[in-house]
Design a protein around this motif. Structure first.
Motif, mmCIF file in Angstrom:
data_model
loop_
_atom_site.group_PDB
_atom_site.id
_atom_site.type_symbol
_atom_site.label_atom_id
_atom_site.label_comp_id
_atom_site.label_asym_id
_atom_site.label_seq_id
_atom_site.Cartn_x
_atom_site.Cartn_y
_atom_site.Cartn_z
ATOM 1 N N ALA A 65 37.740 56.928 41.382
ATOM 2 C CA ALA A 65 38.769 56.485 40.215
ATOM 3 C C ALA A 65 39.517 55.108 40.273
ATOM 4 O O ALA A 65 39.315 54.390 39.476
ATOM 5 C CB ALA A 65 39.510 57.774 39.834
ATOM 6 N N ARG A 66 40.176 55.267 41.304
ATOM 7 C CA ARG A 66 40.937 53.874 41.439
ATOM 8 C C ARG A 66 40.311 52.655 41.849
ATOM 9 O O ARG A 66 40.385 51.715 41.356
ATOM 10 C CB ARG A 66 41.979 54.017 42.737
ATOM 11 C CG ARG A 66 43.033 55.213 42.282
ATOM 12 C CD ARG A 66 44.064 55.477 43.329
ATOM 13 N NE ARG A 66 43.658 56.003 44.573
ATOM 14 C CZ ARG A 66 44.271 56.226 45.564
ATOM 15 N NH1 ARG A 66 45.463 55.973 45.685
ATOM 16 N NH2 ARG A 66 43.518 56.296 46.682
ATOM 17 N N ARG A 67 39.078 52.867 42.567
ATOM 18 C CA ARG A 67 38.279 51.529 43.134
ATOM 19 C C ARG A 67 37.518 51.262 41.624
ATOM 20 O O ARG A 67 37.663 49.788 41.495
ATOM 21 C CB ARG A 67 37.320 52.170 44.109
ATOM 22 C CG ARG A 67 36.309 50.947 44.528
ATOM 23 C CD ARG A 67 35.418 51.165 45.518
ATOM 24 N NE ARG A 67 34.590 52.406 45.398
ATOM 25 C CZ ARG A 67 34.522 53.394 45.956
ATOM 26 N NH1 ARG A 67 35.357 53.617 46.912
ATOM 27 N NH2 ARG A 67 33.683 54.547 45.788
ATOM 28 N N SER A 68 36.875 52.083 40.932
ATOM 29 C CA SER A 68 36.362 51.685 39.619
ATOM 30 C C SER A 68 37.605 51.062 38.782
ATOM 31 O O SER A 68 37.070 49.872 37.982
ATOM 32 C CB SER A 68 36.076 52.867 38.907
ATOM 33 O OG SER A 68 34.949 53.377 39.673
ATOM 34 N N LEU A 69 38.674 51.599 38.630
ATOM 35 C CA LEU A 69 39.533 50.563 37.699
ATOM 36 C C LEU A 69 39.949 49.279 38.334
ATOM 37 O O LEU A 69 39.959 48.265 37.422
ATOM 38 C CB LEU A 69 41.085 51.464 37.692
ATOM 39 C CG LEU A 69 41.028 52.607 36.847
ATOM 40 C CD1 LEU A 69 42.368 53.419 36.871
ATOM 41 C CD2 LEU A 69 40.972 52.265 35.324
ATOM 42 N N ILE A 70 39.846 49.256 39.444
ATOM 43 C CA ILE A 70 40.207 47.837 40.116
ATOM 44 C C ILE A 70 39.205 46.982 39.787
ATOM 45 O O ILE A 70 39.135 45.709 39.803
ATOM 46 C CB ILE A 70 40.757 48.049 41.677
ATOM 47 C CG1 ILE A 70 41.989 48.586 41.706
ATOM 48 C CG2 ILE A 70 40.625 46.698 42.405
ATOM 49 C CD1 ILE A 70 42.368 48.984 43.137
ATOM 50 N N GLU A 71 37.878 47.149 40.332
ATOM 51 C CA GLU A 71 36.674 46.554 40.263
ATOM 52 C C GLU A 71 36.446 46.256 38.745
ATOM 53 O O GLU A 71 36.047 45.241 38.544
ATOM 54 C CB GLU A 71 35.421 47.394 40.751
ATOM 55 C CG GLU A 71 35.330 47.550 42.337
ATOM 56 C CD GLU A 71 34.230 48.460 42.718
ATOM 57 O OE1 GLU A 71 34.133 48.323 43.773
ATOM 58 O OE2 GLU A 71 33.784 49.271 42.119
ATOM 59 N N ALA A 72 36.645 47.231 37.733
ATOM 60 C CA ALA A 72 36.623 46.393 36.460
ATOM 61 C C ALA A 72 37.435 45.559 36.012
ATOM 62 O O ALA A 72 37.061 44.510 35.332
ATOM 63 C CB ALA A 72 36.687 47.906 35.460
ATOM 64 N N ALA A 73 38.749 45.589 36.431
ATOM 65 C CA ALA A 73 39.721 44.396 36.242
ATOM 66 C C ALA A 73 39.133 43.169 36.735
ATOM 67 O O ALA A 73 39.551 42.131 36.309
ATOM 68 C CB ALA A 73 41.071 44.915 36.590
ATOM 69 N N LEU A 74 38.744 43.233 38.051
ATOM 70 C CA LEU A 74 38.227 42.191 38.777
ATOM 71 C C LEU A 74 37.200 41.579 38.005
ATOM 72 O O LEU A 74 37.067 40.259 37.993
ATOM 73 C CB LEU A 74 37.847 42.481 40.345
ATOM 74 C CG LEU A 74 39.000 42.648 41.309
ATOM 75 C CD1 LEU A 74 38.497 43.318 42.479
ATOM 76 C CD2 LEU A 74 39.781 41.420 41.385
ATOM 77 N N ALA A 75 36.203 42.589 37.563
ATOM 78 C CA ALA A 75 34.924 41.807 36.970
ATOM 79 C C ALA A 75 35.465 41.075 35.584
ATOM 80 O O ALA A 75 34.729 39.986 35.382
ATOM 81 C CB ALA A 75 33.971 43.118 36.616
ATOM 82 N N GLY A 76 36.395 41.547 35.073
ATOM 83 C CA GLY A 76 37.026 40.780 33.864
ATOM 84 C C GLY A 76 37.694 39.663 34.168
ATOM 85 O O GLY A 76 37.684 38.654 33.530
ATOM 86 N N ARG A 77 38.137 39.550 35.275
ATOM 87 C CA ARG A 77 39.147 38.472 35.789
ATOM 88 C C ARG A 77 38.300 37.341 36.337
ATOM 89 O O ARG A 77 38.604 36.248 36.043
ATOM 90 C CB ARG A 77 40.220 38.850 36.650
ATOM 91 C CG ARG A 77 41.235 37.869 37.170
ATOM 92 C CD ARG A 77 42.336 38.719 37.838
ATOM 93 N NE ARG A 77 43.555 37.673 37.913
ATOM 94 C CZ ARG A 77 43.633 36.679 38.898
ATOM 95 N NH1 ARG A 77 42.698 37.050 40.021
ATOM 96 N NH2 ARG A 77 44.530 36.268 39.169
#
Length: 155
Positions: A65-77
């Motif tokens: 759950a936490r990894r997915s949130l971070i990876e999604a934010a990184l992908a957007g950035r």
């Protein structure tokens, strides 16, 4: 490894970090320390003031759950298409328009100057276009002959 923190998104879609000491940081942004050489290691969650709120040594050590949130934010950035082929350039003098095939499809960009091509290690390159978008070449030697010949003219 067990890092004690809670990460969620608020109603505005911004990441909210809650630490064990009770502090709450809204609008944190993940930033990779080594985006090219070790993208899964060393990620900081940085607050809106630019200060690091939390250091994550290894993304893979986090729960899904936490990894997915971070990876999604990184992908957007992070938007860094990887060049697979250089199809043609308008001129061997700069500025020149490059037509390339990337991992996200074909595109064209303008290279303002040869200094916008930066080596990263022995075989990797970063090419910045006139809008500041970074294009990545993971392995110059892995490119086809035509692409390498074009690239050699600029290096």
């Amino acid at each position: 490894m067990s890092l004690a923190f809670t990460l969620s998104r608020n109603a505005f879609g911004r990441l909210v970090l809650e630490l064990p000491d009770g502090s709450r940081h809204e609008g944190v942004v993940p930033v990779r320390a080594f985006p090219i050489t070790a993208p899964r290691e060393g990620v900081a969650l940085v607050g809106p003031d630019g200060h690091e709120c939390l250091w994550i040594p290894d993304l893979d050590a986090l729960d899904e759950a936490r990894r997915s949130l971070i990876e999604a934010a990184l992908a957007g950035r992070e938007f860094m298409p990887e060049i697979r082929r250089i199809l043609r350039v308008s001129s061997y003098a700069t500025p020149s328009t490059w037509e390339v095939e990337t991992d996200r499809g074909r595109t064209r960009f303008v290279l303002k100057g040869e200094e916008d091509i930066r080596p990263l290690g022995a075989h990797s390159l970063l090419i910045a276009d006139s809008h500041g978008i970074q294009f990545f070449i993971r392995d110059v030697m892995g490119l086809d002959r035509t692409s390498r010949r074009i690239l050699d003219r600029f290096l």
